[in-house]
Design a protein around this motif. Structure first.
Motif, short mmCIF file in Angstrom:
data_model
loop_
_atom_site.label_atom_id
_atom_site.label_comp_id
_atom_site.label_asym_id
_atom_site.label_seq_id
_atom_site.Cartn_x
_atom_site.Cartn_y
_atom_site.Cartn_z
N LEU A 1 -1.39 -18.34 -2.85
CA LEU A 1 -1.02 -17.08 -2.27
C LEU A 1 0.17 -16.59 -2.93
CD1 LEU A 1 -2.00 -15.46 0.12
CD2 LEU A 1 -0.50 -16.61 1.77
N LYS A 2 1.04 -17.36 -3.08
CA LYS A 2 2.38 -17.11 -3.60
C LYS A 2 2.41 -16.47 -4.95
CE LYS A 2 5.97 -19.62 -4.44
NZ LYS A 2 6.75 -20.71 -4.58
N THR A 3 1.37 -17.53 -5.80
CA THR A 3 1.22 -17.04 -7.23
C THR A 3 0.64 -15.76 -7.12
OG1 THR A 3 0.89 -19.49 -7.72
CG2 THR A 3 0.35 -17.90 -9.43
N VAL A 4 -0.42 -15.48 -6.53
CA VAL A 4 -0.95 -14.23 -6.51
C VAL A 4 -0.53 -13.18 -6.07
CG1 VAL A 4 -3.21 -13.11 -5.65
CG2 VAL A 4 -3.48 -15.55 -6.42
N GLN A 5 0.36 -13.34 -5.06
CA GLN A 5 1.14 -12.12 -4.54
C GLN A 5 2.26 -11.78 -5.66
OE1 GLN A 5 2.52 -13.74 -0.71
NE2 GLN A 5 0.92 -12.61 0.40
N LEU B 1 -6.97 -9.28 -11.53
CA LEU B 1 -7.36 -10.75 -11.13
C LEU B 1 -8.79 -11.10 -10.57
CD1 LEU B 1 -4.00 -12.08 -9.11
CD2 LEU B 1 -4.92 -12.77 -11.45
N MET B 2 -9.16 -10.15 -9.90
CA MET B 2 -10.62 -10.42 -9.32
C MET B 2 -11.52 -10.12 -10.64
SD MET B 2 -13.09 -8.27 -8.58
CE MET B 2 -14.38 -7.99 -7.55
N LEU C 1 -5.97 -8.70 0.75
CA LEU C 1 -6.49 -9.00 -0.60
C LEU C 1 -6.25 -10.35 -1.23
CD1 LEU C 1 -6.61 -5.45 -2.17
CD2 LEU C 1 -8.50 -6.83 -1.09
N PRO C 2 -5.06 -10.90 -1.11
CA PRO C 2 -4.90 -12.09 -1.92
C PRO C 2 -5.32 -13.21 -1.09
CG PRO C 2 -2.70 -11.13 -1.53
CD PRO C 2 -3.81 -10.19 -0.77
N MET C 3 -6.14 -13.12 0.04
CA MET C 3 -6.69 -14.26 0.60
C MET C 3 -8.06 -14.24 -0.07
SD MET C 3 -5.27 -15.35 2.91
CE MET C 3 -3.62 -15.00 3.54
#
Lengths: 355, 873
Positions: free
Chosen positions: B558-562, B570-571, B620-622
């Motif tokens: 979560l942290k990395t993506v955020q 990314l998606m 979204l990051p979820m």
């Protein structure tokens, strides 16, 4: 000289080859003093645009056929210039707002305002605006449309053209007279093909006309195009004359075959490549869904058909909202794979049991 | 007496322990023992006597440090031959050890032995060191033969050129802690030490004098650390990052081989800058120690992944190294900038830096580079040549970087004087975080790229320990280790965190500690994808921060993506790669679940975009967290970048159709839409305009029907604005007519089923059609008056541009004929011969003299014809 499709396109309501009673009704409608907004819908190649052109001719006479092409520019609220192609005669203007994507709202508002503000000079009480591909309009544009439809009803009428009403908001549907142009039946297509070949002076065996109309699947335009390309390929016609089918259809059929052959993530990857290939050749997602479903269902047991169709419907509906259609098609393929694989394995187990 | 150094050089601790027990005095960190069994004996004259471990080493370092501080380019240090006589206490080893004639020679330069020849060896002898001196019990006793990765060590060179690495004992007690690169007075108790020091000073002075002869230089005033203690109390605000900055090459925390590689490169410039042929020296020593070098290399390669490619050491004709720029890349806080500065200074340069905070427009950038590397007055500004360091180059504009590239490749020219090429005379070191920035694409090819590896945790801890002890923070190594992990070995953030702790006077165990020192660092897109698709490594030790636990995986992703932020991009990558994951379930449930999440992601994103409710963006990051749990495997195959070629192709076809539809004749276009064109019309049209009913025979024997068909084809192609263009196959040289736009490319697919291959449309007919289309176009244009004029002006070009293409030029000749015959005046009336004589016509001709003749291609005297204006107008 042009293609046969254009060459033998009926010019007036009287010349139409099928749906004659609708043509009669339309004639009465044109004569009546209160001509409503129209929503013409029906599958591709059924003759929607032909009928719209015929209505215009009926309304304004041959002057409506004198069409010129124009590029019109509009400013968006954010001061961005957008350009759109319009076809217009003295009496009407045709435009396809979906050409400019999500900015279509601006086009709808500006264009209608622009046209409606100038009253027609001659005896005709109103101008006509033909909007193509209304089902591709964004929701914003459709909402913008419903107010303007009422506001400017004194000076202009709208003829909306769509593939189906499902993506036209109910608010618009209720403001129009819906006019369904059904796809011609097989016999009607054969009849038209015969008329064309007679006018063209070629001898067409009935067997060929049958096969063409089968393959055209209710799309008269495609049927006539097929006839013409057959003529170009080889004439005089021979037995088992090959019909030129669009490549993408064959490709889609092959893709469906690949899906039925094996169900695995690796296979899905292969299918995805093919889907990408189709999509980047501008084949609309709807057609891909339809083509795949048609082929896949053939391999299905009756009880599976409903399930598969439901999944296809769900995925297609979703695909109309998101921008990445590939995801939705892939989801459908994956779901079909899962359903089909489970079914096949169960059937095999049952067979074993029987033995 | 000489001391024999044996192989193997590492001794097991067990024996040491034993020795300790037996009450023997230990001589420092190194335990050197004679083993006569060893068959391979290497004489090693210069072995440092590591009495009192770190203590001595530090002392010697100090000598060295001062040398470097003065910026000498050829540092030849060394230099104290410590000769000690030990009177053994009667033990067996006494005989061998007691007479320990160990001369210490430390060579600090980059290629160990390269300067040896020049160095004046001096020796001082320490005699009779009383054995009663305190001897710390040491636990780490190893002499290593390869560069130790993580542990603090001291390199030393034996006489025969082999290198050894002594592990240093971590200093724990405050007393032991010496300041970085400083002398601690307490070591003066060593008898003879001052002698050594003086000796070294004399040596140093001598050396400086020599240097001064070659390049006049000032002695850089270096902040002397002795005073720091006092200064600190006065200026409490000085950042620790500054305060504890490494002052010398040896202080650098980055890996030694990296430092050496860079220094080696900088040294290559010596030939052109200082007039010293450094490479020759290196080569000489290399030859001498060729065998050892190979061994070293083999050893090191086995254990270390090289962070740089081998350097091309050749000089160019100007005596400058072939590779003129070094590019350091690595995450922030690895000490790149510090390393570059110190090495440049070490090699005797004056450092000029430009970084992101400076104006880096093209003009400013060019001026800066020119000033520092070109102009003579600037070059010797403070007595030393400049070395240019361009920091944070990945943030510069591509154009600015290209200025540098031009200079490096030697393509840059002096403005004004076109012929004089600028010559880069000084080394340039560029520093970047992101090696894959687009602006660096070209520069990378010409640069010596060094990727900074991560700093070893133990080394960093060791350094932090020193700092924390000096600042009286007294943190235990566990805390420091935590800190290192948190900051991902970012030295800067570690030091800043420590300073923060000191200022706040809170205990490090505070919860606060969990928050500070966390880096808000975004990773590259591939790194993020990697994190999503791979399971975290299991840690050797188990603590609460075990990354394998689901809650930590959740949080980490979560942290990395955020931090990364660009969810849609990314998606795209996740979607592109998820099918390459190995799945175990047979009914593709994971795939379907993943796809449902993907559509969920798309739904939310679409909703956000449509309604501008950015509050939903946070969900979204979820998707990526979910993807991680679904797809993460231990062995993920290579992650591929989403294929953007498809998008390009789509755009190409779309725009082609768009233009086509506008150029199709109105009567037809009115009934078309783009999708119809691609799905129905074009596939049919492709076969209609290439009919199989025309025989490829001479036109004379064609039937009327065939002529009619040809006519039809031409008309159709004009209606849809399709034409043939003649292209030459670059390989075979054969000519071919290609449809323009290429319909086949639009509607044809690679089908599996073997379609009965249609006979290709014959070349001759294509040629015929093409010619017909041209004439027909001309004929149609002819009816439009303006166009005639246009065509007329174009005419002179036509014979030229088609030299060599006989079939077409023939066609054009026929065209020309028609053209001349249909020459008309402005109003479309045929010009009468009589009119030409009239004065009006004369005037008109003069005014219409705007006939441009432009030579386009081909050989100018191949076809040269005189055309009179009169013939054309």
């Amino acid at each position: 000289m042009s293609m046969w499709v254009d060459k033998y396109r009926p010019r007036s309501l009287d010349e139409l080859d099928y749906h004659k009673d609708m043509a009669q009704n339309l004639k009465h409608l044109v004569k009546s003093p209160d001509f409503p907004h129209l929503l013409v819908y029906g599958p591709s190649g059924a003759g929607k645009k032909t009928r719209i052109a015929a209505i215009l001719r009926e309304l304004y006479g041959p002057g409506a056929d004198r069409v010129r092409i124009q590029r019109q520019a509009f400013d968006t609220p954010s001061k961005k210039k957008i350009e759109i192609t319009t076809y217009s005669s003295n009496y009407h203007i045709e435009v396809n707002p979906s050409e400019v994507g999500f900015q279509d709202r601006v086009v709808v508002q500006e264009l209608i305002k622009h046209v409606a503000e100038t009253h027609p000079l001659d005896q005709h009480p109103f101008k006509v605006i033909v909007l193509q591909e209304v089902d591709r309009l964004s929701k914003d544009a459709q909402d913008a449309l419903r107010r303007t439809m009422e506001k400017y009803i004194s000076s202009c009428r709208l003829i909306l053209c769509a593939l189906s009403t499902s993506r036209v908001t109910p608010a618009i549907q209720s403001r129009c007279l819906p006019l369904r142009v059904a796809a011609p039946s097989k016999n009607q297509i054969v009849k038209v093909l015969q008329i064309v070949s007679k006018k063209e002076g070629i001898i067409m065996p009935l067997e060929l006309a049958d096969r063409i109309s089968d393959s055209a699947d209710g799309n008269l335009r495609r049927a006539i195009l097929m006839l013409e390309s057959c003529r170009a390929e080889k004439y005089p016609f021979v037995d088992k004359q090959p019909i030129v089918e669009p490549d993408w259809e064959k490709y889609l059929r092959e893709t469906a075959f690949i899906i039925v052959q094996e169900q695995s993530p690796q296979r899905l990857l292969l299918v995805r490549e093919r889907l990408y290939e189709l999509l980047c050749h501008c084949i609309p997602a709807d057609l891909i869904f339809r083509g795949l479903l048609k082929e896949l269902v053939k391999n299905c047991d009756n009880q599976l058909k409903a399930e598969v169709c439901a999944e296809a419907a769900r995925c297609q509906w979703r695909s109309t909202r998101g921008s990445k259609t590939i995801i939705h098609i892939e989801e459908f393929v994956a779901k079909f794979m899962a359903i089909y694989k489970r079914f096949i394995e169960q059937a095999m187990m049952a067979d074993d049991f029987d033995d | 007496m000489d001391f024999d150094l044996m192989e193997p050089l590492s001794y097991d601790d067990g024996e040491d322990e034993e020795n300790v027990k037996s009450g023997r005095k230990r001589f420092g960190t190194v335990n050197i023992e004679e083993t006569s069994r060893s068959s391979k004996r290497q004489r090693c004259q210069d072995v440092k006597s590591y009495k009192y471990g770190t203590v001595e080493i530090t002392e010697i370092e100090d000598v060295v440090v001062e040398d470097e501080g003065d910026g000498s380019s050829n540092v030849q240090v060394s230099e104290s031959d410590l000769r000690s006589q030990f009177n053994g206490d009667g033990e067996k080893a006494g005989t061998s050890r007691s007479a320990m004639g160990a001369s210490v020679k430390r060579n600090l330069s980059m290629s160990s032995s390269s300067f040896r020849g020049a160095s004046t060896s001096s020796s001082s002898t320490i005699r009779d060191i009383p054995l009663e001196e305190e001897a710390p019990t040491v636990r780490y006793r190893r002499v290593l033969k390869r560069i130790p990765n993580d542990i603090p060590y001291l390199p030393l060179t034996c006489e025969d050129g082999s290198r050894l690495y002594l592990r240093l004992k971590p200093t724990d007690s405050l007393e032991d802690t010496s300041k970085l690169g400083t002398t601690s007075s307490r070591f003066n108790i060593l008898p003879g030490w001052n002698d050594i020091k003086n000796e070294a000073r004399i040596l140093k002075d001598k050396f400086h004098k020599e240097l001064a002869k070659t390049v006049e230089r000032d002695v850089v005033s270096r902040p002397v650390d002795e005073n720091n203690e006092n200064e600190d109390s006065k200026v409490p605000d000085s950042l620790w990052v500054e305060k504890y900055k490494p002052r010398s090459f040896l202080d650098l925390l980055s890996q030694e081989d990296v430092n050496r590689a860079l220094l080696h490169w900088v040294k290559l410039w010596d030939k052109s800058v200082f007039g010293v042929d450094y490479l020759a020296k290196v080569k000489a020593t290399r030859e001498k120690y060729a065998k050892l070098e190979a061994q070293e290399k083999e050893k090191n390669e086995k254990y270390h992944k090289k962070s740089y490619l081998p350097l091309n050491e050749e000089y160019d004709e100007g005596g400058r190294p072939n590779i003129k720029v070094a590019l350091l890349a690595g995450d922030p806080g690895l000490g790149k900038t510090t390393c570059a500065h110190i090495i440049a200074r070490h090699a005797g340069y004056n450092v000029r830096e430009i970084n992101a905070s400076d104006d880096r427009s093209i003009q400013a950038f060019r001026k800066f580079i020119d000033d520092t590397t070109q102009s003579r007055s600037e070059i010797f500004q403070d007595g030393r040549p400049n070395c240019l360091i361009i920091d944070e180059i990945d943030g510069a504009q591509t154009d600015s970087v290209n200025v540098l590239v031009e200079l490096v490749t030697g393509n840059a020219t002096e403005s004004g004087k076109k012929k004089i090429k600028k010559v880069l005379r000084r080394p340039i070191i560029c520093i970047c975080n992101d090696l894959y920035a687009t602006s660096l694409k070209i520069l990378k090819k010409y640069a010596f790229v060094i990727q900074f590896p991560q700093i070893g945790v133990p080394r960093l801890i060791d350094r932090l320990n020193e700092v924390s002890d000096r600042e009286k923070l007294f943190l235990d190594s566990k805390t420091l280790q935590n800190l290192c992990h948190k900051s991902e070995c970012d030295i800067r953030s570690c030091l800043s965190t420590l300073q923060f702790l000191k200022r706040k006077r809170c205990s490090p165990q505070d919860a606060l500690f969990a928050q500070v020192g966390m880096k808000d660092k975004s990773k590259g897109i591939f790194a993020v994808w990697n994190d999503i698709f791979t399971l975290p490594e299991e840690k050797k030790y188990h603590d609460i921060h075990d990354p394998i636990k689901p809650e930590f995986r959740f949080r980490n992703i979560l942290k990395t993506v955020q931090n990364f932020g660009e969810y849609q991009k990314l998606m795209g990558g996740v979607f592109e790669n998820y099918l390459n994951v190995k799945y175990r379930d047979s009914y593709m449930q994971t795939v379907i679940e993943g796809l449902e999440w993907t559509t969920w992601f798309e739904d939310i994103r679409e909703y956000v975009e449509r309604t501008q409710t950015y509050g939903m963006f946070g969900y979204l990051p979820m998707y990526f967290v979910m993807s991680h749990f679904l797809y993460a495997r231990r062995d993920m195959s290579r992650i591929v970048f989403p294929n953007y070629e498809l998008v390009l192709k789509l755009n190409k076809i779309q725009s082609a159709i768009k233009t086509q539809i506008t150029e199709t004749s109105i009567a037809t276009a009115r009934f078309l839409d783009p999708y119809m064109l691609i799905t129905d019309v074009y596939p049919a049209l492709l076969s209609i305009i290439q009919p199989g009913t025309i025989r490829p025979v001479p036109t004379q024997i064609w039937t009327d029907k065939e002529r009619e068909i040809l006519q039809n084809v031409v008309e159709l192609m004009l209606t849809f604005n399709i034409s043939y263009t003649q292209t030459k196959n670059p390989e075979t040289g054969a000519y071919a007519f290609v449809l323009e736009p290429d319909l086949a490319d639009m509607v044809k697919f690679k089908l599996q089923e073997s379609v009965v291959s249609k006979k290709p449309f014959p070349y001759a007919i294509k040629q015929l059609v093409s010619r017909e289309i041209d004439t027909e176009k001309l004929r149609r244009n002819d009816t439009v008056p303006d166009v005639v004029q246009k065509e007329t002006f174009k005419l002179p070009e036509t014979p030229k541009s088609n030299v060599g293409s006989t079939p077409k030029s023939k066609a054009l000749e026929t065209l020309n004929k028609t053209m001349v015959s249909v020459a008309r005046d402005f109003f479309g009336r045929p010009i009468l011969a009589a009119a030409e004589t009239s004065p009006e016509a004369e005037a008109k001709k003069k005014s219409a003299a705007a006939v441009y003749f432009r030579f386009k291609e081909g050989f100018s005297n191949a076809v040269r014809r005189y055309i009179k204006i009169r013939d054309l107008a």
